[in-house]
Structures are given as C-alpha cells and as structure tokens.
Write an enzyme that holds these catalytic residues in place. Structure first.
Site, PDB file in Angstrom:
ATOM      1  N   ASP A 164       0.817  -1.210   0.000  1.00  0.00           N
ATOM      2  CA  ASP A 164       0.000   0.000   0.000  1.00  0.00           C
ATOM      3  C   ASP A 164       0.853   1.263   0.000  1.00  0.00           C
ATOM      4  O   ASP A 164       0.468   2.280  -0.581  1.00  0.00           O
ATOM      5  CB  ASP A 164      -0.915   0.001   1.222  1.00  0.00           C
ATOM      6  CG  ASP A 164      -2.004  -1.060   1.121  1.00  0.00           C
ATOM      7  OD1 ASP A 164      -2.112  -1.710   0.064  1.00  0.00           O
ATOM      8  OD2 ASP A 164      -2.750  -1.244   2.098  1.00  0.00           O
ATOM      9  N   GLY A 165       2.018   1.208   0.656  1.00  0.00           N
ATOM     10  CA  GLY A 165       2.893   2.372   0.688  1.00  0.00           C
ATOM     11  C   GLY A 165       3.360   2.791  -0.686  1.00  0.00           C
ATOM     12  O   GLY A 165       3.625   3.983  -0.927  1.00  0.00           O
TER      13      GLY A 165
END
Length: 397
Positions: A137-138
């Site tokens: 997700d980062g």
C-alpha cells in the site's frame, strides 16, 4: 487520453463527484408547497468505468526501493510493456540505482528504453497515461504523492505486506495489464485531502527553510515576519500528535470557521475513506467505503472518554491550531511523510481535494473492498456455532 475519466477529475467536487447524482424529481401531490414527493437517484459505484479515447502510449512503473524480491516482477513487467505492448516506460532514477536492479546485466538493453525522472525535480504529470505499482500500500501512497493535481489511473499489484489498496495478483499480470490497456475496467475514485500548512516565522527562520520547493511566501509588509504556506495532497490521513513531548497534545479544531472542540490526548487523525482502514481503524474508528463522500476525525487516546470518532461531510474546511494554553508544540505528518513541527501561530487547513486518485479495480469497487477486509483484517472471522440437534431444540423449548 481518457474519455469520461478526465472530465470527472477536472470537475471533481465532493458534494457531487462522489457519485451522488442529484437528479431530484418533484411531483406535486397536493396544492400546498409541502405536498411534494422527492426521488433521489444515486449512481451505482460499480458502474464507474475506465475507457480510453486513444490507446495509452506511456506508463509509469513504481517499484518499492531496496526490495530484492521485486527484481524479477519488475524485469518481467518492463520487458512485457516495452517489447510486447510497445509502451514508453517511465521509471524513477533511484529505482535504476537500486543495487538489485543496477547489478542485473539482463536488464541493460531494457533500461536503455526507459525514460527516467527524479522526485521533486521533474514534472511528468502530462506525460504518463497510467501507472503500475509493484509493492504494498505504501507504494500506491508514494505514487499519489508524485502528482499534486490530476493523477493518472493506477493499477496496483499486491507484492507487499499489506493489500488494502493493491487488488491485483502478479501471477496473471499479462492478461490483467492487457485488459486495462484495452479499456473498460472498473475504477474507484479515491478522494484525497488538500492540506495547507501555514507557518508564521521570522525572517531568519524562513531563510533556513527557503529550500523547500512547496513553499509560498506571503508577507504583510512587516520585514520581521513572513508567513510560509506549504500545500500537499494526501490520500490516507493527516496525523497531528504530541511528538517527543511527555505532555498531552492540546489543539483547537475548527470546522468551516467555527471552533467545534479542543483535542487533548496523544493527537488527532483526519482521514479520507481510503485512510479509514489505516491508522484510523487502529485508533478505534469505523471503516468507510472509498465511494462515501466524507472526512473522518479520530482522536488518538483522548483525555475525554466521550470524544469518539466522527464523520463530517466531504468538502467542509477543517483547521487545526495549537491551543493558546498548550504546554508544548505539536507535530504533523502527511501519509506518514513530510513530518514537521507545528508551533503557536501555525495552522493546518484540511479540505477535500479536487484531484482524487483513480484506482483500477480487479473486479469492482464493492467486491474489491470487502475482499480486502477479509484478507487483510480477517474481518468478522470467527468459529461458528454448532447446529442444535433435534433433541437439544426440544429441550430449549
């Protein structure tokens, strides 16, 4: 390049762009003004589609840095995009300097075809048709930070430790990328927050920060005082906390110019629906689907136990300032980055951005979201009760 999507992005305003079609039909049921019948038609979130006016010609590939496990997926994807799909591939310069990539001799020929850029130095906003993210997700959060205005559609592969925002599996990347290039993919517009950090500082202090390219000087004619405004686009959340101090944070919260409360505790989280499943849910907030037009305010360990998370309409303007009697400064971070100290006289203004992140779905916005809850949080997973036998049922009666 994009048919209906870009028109949505340019006109995006949260009171209408989160897909509430206010086609209000009035039918008079009587002679009085109060005798009216209202019908609201709300667009199905699953009906949002990505289509192209012309086939895409360029793609930005975002790869998590210093992750040797991504070398093979990155290599296979780039060869497929350049040699099979004949796309122009943009790659950040620091990705090619990653030891795992720089030492791979089989990538030499492919790397010659890449277009490179550097964060905060090169503007590629009008050169890229869509984005592919390799990581967790980062990686998608980082891709969002590269575009301060319109964001190209993002296709995110789950190759990290979490997968709320990365619905695609890399095992079948060729067919999935081909489907996106051919168009007609489901898409969800993930709202972002437009954040302004306004700092009141002396000339000397401003000179020390003058290298920040996001800074905008605002003066009031006083040679001793300058105000510096920094603007950001945030996909997950804005976190204001007490930093290294042992004292409670003490900040005033304003909504559309009216003070609504003072936050005393470890801090406060202001998040988008996308960010509701990140820091906010860990702090006790509800989970909100990305299509809901809202901003969530979640206190972090509040001193008052009655201070519960609240949801306010998208489009309102929030302002956070240190309380006059605060014992210490506060710190703010934006999607976990750009962390900076907030002092008396500084302010943080937050509202809904006009530039969402168009995230390409694996199936559709509803199924993808619930699938991510099941996989990432094991949401509502429990051991089921056994069925009662007929004899047990009779005893219960």
């Amino acid at each position: 390049m994009i048919n209906t999507l870009h028109s949505q992005l340019e006109k995006y305003h949260m009171q209408e762009a989160m897909k509430f079609n206010h086609h209000v039909q009035q039918q008079a049921l009587g002679d009085g003004d109060n005798d009216r019948f209202w019908t609201w038609h709300i667009q199905d979130p699953a009906s949002q589609r990505l289509t192209w006016n012309n086939p895409p010609k360029s793609v930005l590939v975002i790869k998590k840095i210093r992750d040797a496990s991504l070398r093979r997926p990155f290599k296979e994807l780039c060869i497929f995009l350049t040699e099979v799909k004949n796309l122009i591939v943009y790659v950040e310069k620091k990705v090619l300097e990653d030891p795992a990539i720089a030492s791979d001799e089989s990538l030499v020929a492919v790397k010659k075809k890449f277009c490179t850029f550097q964060e905060d130095l090169d503007d590629i906003s009008d050169r890229v048709d869509f984005i592919i993210c390799l990581g967790g997700d980062g990686t998608l959060l980082y891709a969002s930070s590269l575009f301060q205005e319109s964001v190209p559609p993002v296709m995110a592969f789950n190759l990290g430790s979490l997968g709320f925002l990365t619905p695609f599996n890399f095992d079948t990347y060729q067919s999935q990328v081909t489907q996106v290039i051919e168009g007609n993919s489901a898409i969800v517009l993930r709202s972002r927050l437009r954040v302004k950090v306004v700092r009141g500082c002396s000339e000397k202090a401003f000179a020390q920060d003058a290298m920040d390219e996001m800074g905008l000087i605002v003066t009031n004619g006083d040679t001793e005082v300058a105000r510096k405004t920094m603007q950001y686009q945030v996909l997950n959340e804005v976190v204001v906390d007490r930093g290294p101090s042992s004292y409670l944070s003490n900040v005033d919260l304003f909504l559309d110019g009216h003070q609504i409360t003072t936050v005393q505790g470890d801090g406060v989280i202001v998040s988008t629906p996308t960010g509701s499943t990140a820091y906010a849910v860990a702090a006790g907030a509800s989970m909100i689907h990305p299509n809901v037009p809202a901003i969530m305010i979640t206190p972090i360990c509040p001193h008052s136990l009655s201070f519960r998370p609240i949801v306010v309409p998208a489009g309102v303007e929030l302002k956070i300032m240190l309380s006059p009697d605060a014992r210490n400064t506060a710190w703010v971070s934006l999607d976990g980055r750009k962390r900076q100290e907030i002092s008396h006289g500084d302010s943080i203004t937050i509202t809904t951005s006009c530039f969402p992140v168009p995230s390409i779905c694996f199936r559709d916005p509803v199924n993808d979201w619930f699938e991510s809850l099941a996989q990432c949080l094991h949401w509502n997973v429990r051991k089921r009760q056994n069925n009662l036998s007929s004899e047990e049922e009779e005893e219960e009666c």
